[in-house]
Structures are given as C-alpha cells and as structure tokens.
Design an enzyme around this catalytic site. Structure first.
Site, PDB file in Angstrom:
ATOM      1  N   CYS A 159      -1.506   4.120  10.775  1.00 55.97           N
ATOM      2  CA  CYS A 159      -1.341   5.370  11.529  1.00 55.97           C
ATOM      3  C   CYS A 159      -2.607   5.588  12.349  1.00 55.97           C
ATOM      4  O   CYS A 159      -3.226   6.650  12.313  1.00 55.97           O
ATOM      5  CB  CYS A 159      -1.036   6.556  10.612  1.00 55.97           C
ATOM      6  SG  CYS A 159      -2.272   6.858   9.339  1.00 55.97           S
ATOM      7  N   ASP A 208       1.146  -1.064   4.839  1.00 59.70           N
ATOM      8  CA  ASP A 208       0.814   0.179   5.548  1.00 59.70           C
ATOM      9  C   ASP A 208      -0.650   0.452   5.238  1.00 59.70           C
ATOM     10  O   ASP A 208      -0.983   1.172   4.302  1.00 59.70           O
ATOM     11  CB  ASP A 208       1.729   1.308   5.059  1.00 59.70           C
ATOM     12  CG  ASP A 208       1.587   2.576   5.889  1.00 59.70           C
ATOM     13  OD1 ASP A 208       0.879   2.542   6.911  1.00 59.70           O
ATOM     14  OD2 ASP A 208       2.179   3.600   5.504  1.00 59.70           O
ATOM     15  N   ASP A 265       0.012  -0.061  -5.271  1.00 62.69           N
ATOM     16  CA  ASP A 265      -1.117   0.586  -4.601  1.00 62.69           C
ATOM     17  C   ASP A 265      -2.351   0.362  -5.465  1.00 62.69           C
ATOM     18  O   ASP A 265      -2.277   0.434  -6.704  1.00 62.69           O
ATOM     19  CB  ASP A 265      -0.874   2.084  -4.401  1.00 62.69           C
ATOM     20  CG  ASP A 265      -1.769   2.668  -3.311  1.00 62.69           C
ATOM     21  OD1 ASP A 265      -1.250   2.992  -2.229  1.00 62.69           O
ATOM     22  OD2 ASP A 265      -2.993   2.778  -3.530  1.00 62.69           O
ATOM     23  N   CYS A 290       0.873  -1.188   0.000  1.00 57.90           N
ATOM     24  CA  CYS A 290       0.000   0.000   0.000  1.00 57.90           C
ATOM     25  C   CYS A 290       0.904   1.230   0.000  1.00 57.90           C
ATOM     26  O   CYS A 290       0.944   2.000   0.959  1.00 57.90           O
ATOM     27  CB  CYS A 290      -0.917   0.009   1.219  1.00 57.90           C
ATOM     28  SG  CYS A 290      -1.938  -1.466   1.419  1.00 57.90           S
ATOM     29  N   ALA A 291       1.633   1.419  -1.089  1.00 56.60           N
ATOM     30  CA  ALA A 291       2.787   2.305  -1.087  1.00 56.60           C
ATOM     31  C   ALA A 291       2.448   3.784  -0.984  1.00 56.60           C
ATOM     32  O   ALA A 291       3.199   4.553  -0.385  1.00 56.60           O
ATOM     33  CB  ALA A 291       3.627   2.056  -2.337  1.00 56.60           C
ATOM     34  N   GLY A 332       5.164   6.532  -1.123  1.00 57.40           N
ATOM     35  CA  GLY A 332       6.405   5.770  -0.995  1.00 57.40           C
ATOM     36  C   GLY A 332       7.309   6.137   0.159  1.00 57.40           C
ATOM     37  O   GLY A 332       8.481   5.747   0.164  1.00 57.40           O
ATOM     38  N   GLY A 333       6.803   6.846   1.144  1.00 56.97           N
ATOM     39  CA  GLY A 333       7.641   7.280   2.257  1.00 56.97           C
ATOM     40  C   GLY A 333       8.365   6.156   2.968  1.00 56.97           C
ATOM     41  O   GLY A 333       9.574   6.241   3.225  1.00 56.97           O
ATOM     42  N   LYS A 334       7.659   5.075   3.255  1.00 53.47           N
ATOM     43  CA  LYS A 334       8.273   4.003   4.047  1.00 53.47           C
ATOM     44  C   LYS A 334       9.231   3.153   3.223  1.00 53.47           C
ATOM     45  O   LYS A 334      10.298   2.760   3.718  1.00 53.47           O
ATOM     46  CB  LYS A 334       7.193   3.152   4.708  1.00 53.47           C
ATOM     47  CG  LYS A 334       6.456   3.901   5.826  1.00 53.47           C
ATOM     48  CD  LYS A 334       5.508   3.011   6.565  1.00 53.47           C
ATOM     49  CE  LYS A 334       4.812   3.806   7.671  1.00 53.47           C
ATOM     50  NZ  LYS A 334       3.987   4.930   7.129  1.00 53.47           N
TER      51      LYS A 334
END
Length: 390
Positions: free
Chosen positions: A344, A291, A250, A228-229, A232-234
């Site tokens: 989150c 995520d 995604d 679940c990009a 792409g932060g992670k």
C-alpha cells in the site's frame, strides 16, 4: 458538546500527539478521561484531529505555529469559520485569541505548495514515482478517504447488497475499482451493527485493496498462502470469489487475532500456519501472496500521522525488509505457480524497483503484469505485481 468545545478537545489531543502519543491512543485516552463526551462527539473530534494531521504544514502556516492551539486556529480559518465564534465563545471553548494570535499566520488567500503537507524528503520520492501526477495525488491525500465495503460474493451479489444496506439507512454505490466494492455515501456509523456485516455478507475494506485481491490468480481447488496476512482482508477477499485451500502466515501472530472471527463470519476456512510448519513440510503453494510491510504512503489519508513518523532511515529499513520477505516467501511457490507482491505504497523504491531487484537475482521468476492504484481513482494507493515461477 458545542463545536467550539470539540475544537478545544482537539487542541488537547494534538498536544498529546506532539508529546509522543500515537493519534488513535491519544484520542482513546481523551475519551476515557472525558466520559461525558458521546460517541458523536468523539467521532467529530477524531475527524478534526485527522484533518489537522493531513494538513499539518498548511494549518501551521495559516495558524502561525506548530502548537495544538495554532494548528486548530489554522483549521478554523481554513474551514472558513469566524474565529470569534470559536475562541472565547463559551466556557468550554478555547480561550479568546490574543492580539498576537489575531495577527499571526496567513488569514486570506493561502495556497498550499505542491509538497506542503509532507516532510521535505518525501515530496521528491513522490515526484520520482508519479511525475506530473504527484501534485494531484498530494492534493488528494489532504482530504479524508472514502469508506468502502466489500461484498462477500460467495453469499450475495453487489446489487442486492446495496439494496439491503439502503433498507438499513446505509447508502452506497458501486465502485468501478472492483466487482465487490461499494462506496458508502451515508450511514457509515451504522455499518458495524448491520446484519449484513454481522453475518459476513459485507466487510469493511478499501476498494483498491479489493482490486489487488482481484488480481491474485487462483483456480478452484488450488492452494493460496497469504504470507503477510495481518487481519486477513485480502485472503478473505480471494476466498469470497473462488473456492480453494487458504493458508495464512504472519511473522507477528498477534496481527492475525481478528482473522478467524472474520473468516467465521464470512463462511471461509483459513488455516493459520507458522513459518516452521511450512518449511518443515516443504510446502508448495499454487499462489503465494506477499502483502509486504511498507511505508503505508498509499493509506496516509486514513493514517496521516504515518507520514510524519516516517524518516529516511526507517524508509531504508522497510525497503530492506521487503527484499528479505519477498525472497523468503518465494521458496514456497510451486513450479508454474504464482508469486504476487503487493504494497500500500506510492513509491517506486517499494514497488517496481523491488520487483526489478528480485527478478535480477531470481531468474526462475517472470513478471506477468503489474498495476498501480492511486488515490486519484478513489481508493488507497496500492501496487501489485504478478510473477510466475518457470
């Protein structure tokens, strides 16, 4: 713009939000219609609007109503300003208060209740999830979130980054949440023009989000799928600390539109893949990161409108979607590989309860560890569970 004119502008924006506009769009729309307002004015108005949304119920009590005008009256009183220096103070200010408005609301000694600035149904969810910490978390969610940078450790170390940023007037300090995290104390509006940012040496990313990426197990040369990009932060955070083969998926490809420009800046290679690609190729990955879509409750300091838009039906739908996504992603984990589930969110139903449910009907997986991050630690609220496929 004068401070009073900014308050008047915020009243207009809040009324637009009440009519059904999303906060960021309402602010952008106001900016387009009022091009005389400079960037500092627009930023200040945005800060006021988001502060009102974080404290909506409290400011309603203090201001005596739910309209934009009443909420901004509550904001002015709560911030200790003399209402007569704002309302009716000049031609661009909100009109002078009426006698009824002067007498409305709670003017002195107001103390927000523990669950005051949430929809009524949300407070019990927070209490069930955090018990005696719930009140402190709720209090923290009423204030603005800190700004964090992630240092791209493949390019430079954190101390050097802090020193270089200081030379540009961006003052920061190390965060204990992650070896790559820097909390910005001054100069945040200079970040996007900074050579370090433009060269991919630093990136905007919450410290708790970085801490979650630190928990993702991956050895040099292994394959990681970010299921679940989004932007792409992670996956870029993981790529900043270990060399591997990185893939991003995604369900909504549009969410990944910024991923490749960010990866190019960072000097990372991330291949975007569709579900059909990886299914047809029967692809197996050493680590799959989920995520998951969630309530976003851990980031309500940044998106306070989110808590007012969420209702119990939407919450139930999100929980069901998480179950489906986790089941779907798990089939791409190789034997002895890892499945990482993250949200989150602050709520048990989206976090450990989801993992418990998954493990109940997926006997091939074992929980290795899980971790909660709350706003009390400085960053957003996050949950992360690391599972292994036996």
């Amino acid at each position: 713009m004068t401070p009073a004119a900014r308050i008047n502008a915020a009243i207009d924006v809040i009324d637009s939000i009440h009519s059904g506009e999303l906060a960021d769009r309402a602010l952008a729309s106001w900016g387009r219609k009022n091009r005389y307002a400079g960037s500092k004015d627009r930023a200040a108005i945005g800060d006021i609007v988001y502060d009102v949304l974080r404290n909506k119920h409290s400011f309603s009590e203090i201001g005596g109503g739910q309209t934009g005008r009443a909420l901004l009256l509550g904001y002015v009183r709560a911030s200790g300003q003399d209402t007569d220096t704002v309302f009716g103070s000049d031609r661009y200010a909100p009109v002078k208060l009426s006698d009824d408005e002067h007498n409305s609301g709670v003017k002195d000694g107001f103390v927000a209740g523990e669950g005051a600035d949430f929809p009524d149904w949300i407070w019990p969810e927070l209490v069930r999830s955090y018990d005696d910490k719930a009140a402190a978390i709720a209090h923290t969610l009423r204030s603005r979130a800190p700004i964090y940078l992630r240092v791209n450790l493949s390019k430079l170390n954190r101390d050097d980054a802090i020193a270089s940023l200081a030379d540009e007037g961006i003052i920061g300090k190390s965060s204990p949440l992650s070896p790559s995290a820097v909390q910005v104390l001054e100069g945040e509006r200079k970040i996007r023009r900074s050579p370090l940012f433009l060269n991919g040496e630093v990136e905007l990313q919450d410290a708790s989000s970085q801490a979650v990426a630190d928990l993702v197990p991956l050895e040099t040369g292994e394959k990681l799928l970010d299921f679940c990009a989004g932007a792409g932060g992670k996956v870029l955070a993981v790529a900043g600390r270990v060399r591997g083969d990185f893939y991003a998926h995604d369900v909504d490809v549009r969410r990944m539109k910024d991923l490749q420009p960010r990866a190019t800046r960072a000097g990372a290679s991330v291949k975007q893949v569709s579900l059909e690609n990886i299914t047809q190729e029967e692809a197996q990955f050493d680590t799959v990161l989920v995520d998951a879509p969630c309530s976003g409750s851990g980031s309500w300091r940044r998106d306070p409108q989110g808590k007012w838009l969420l209702d119990e039906e939407k919450f139930d739908q999100v929980v069901q979607l998480q179950q489906q996504v986790l089941d779907q992603a798990s089939i791409f984990v190789r034997p002895q590989g890892h499945l990482v589930y993250a949200t989150c969110s602050l709520f048990q139903r989206e976090n450990e309860r989801q993992v418990e449910s998954f493990l109940h009907h997926n006997k091939a997986f074992l929980l290795l560890s899980d971790h909660h991050f709350t706003p009390l630690e400085g960053g957003d609220g996050f949950y992360c569970a690391v599972l292994r496929k036996n």
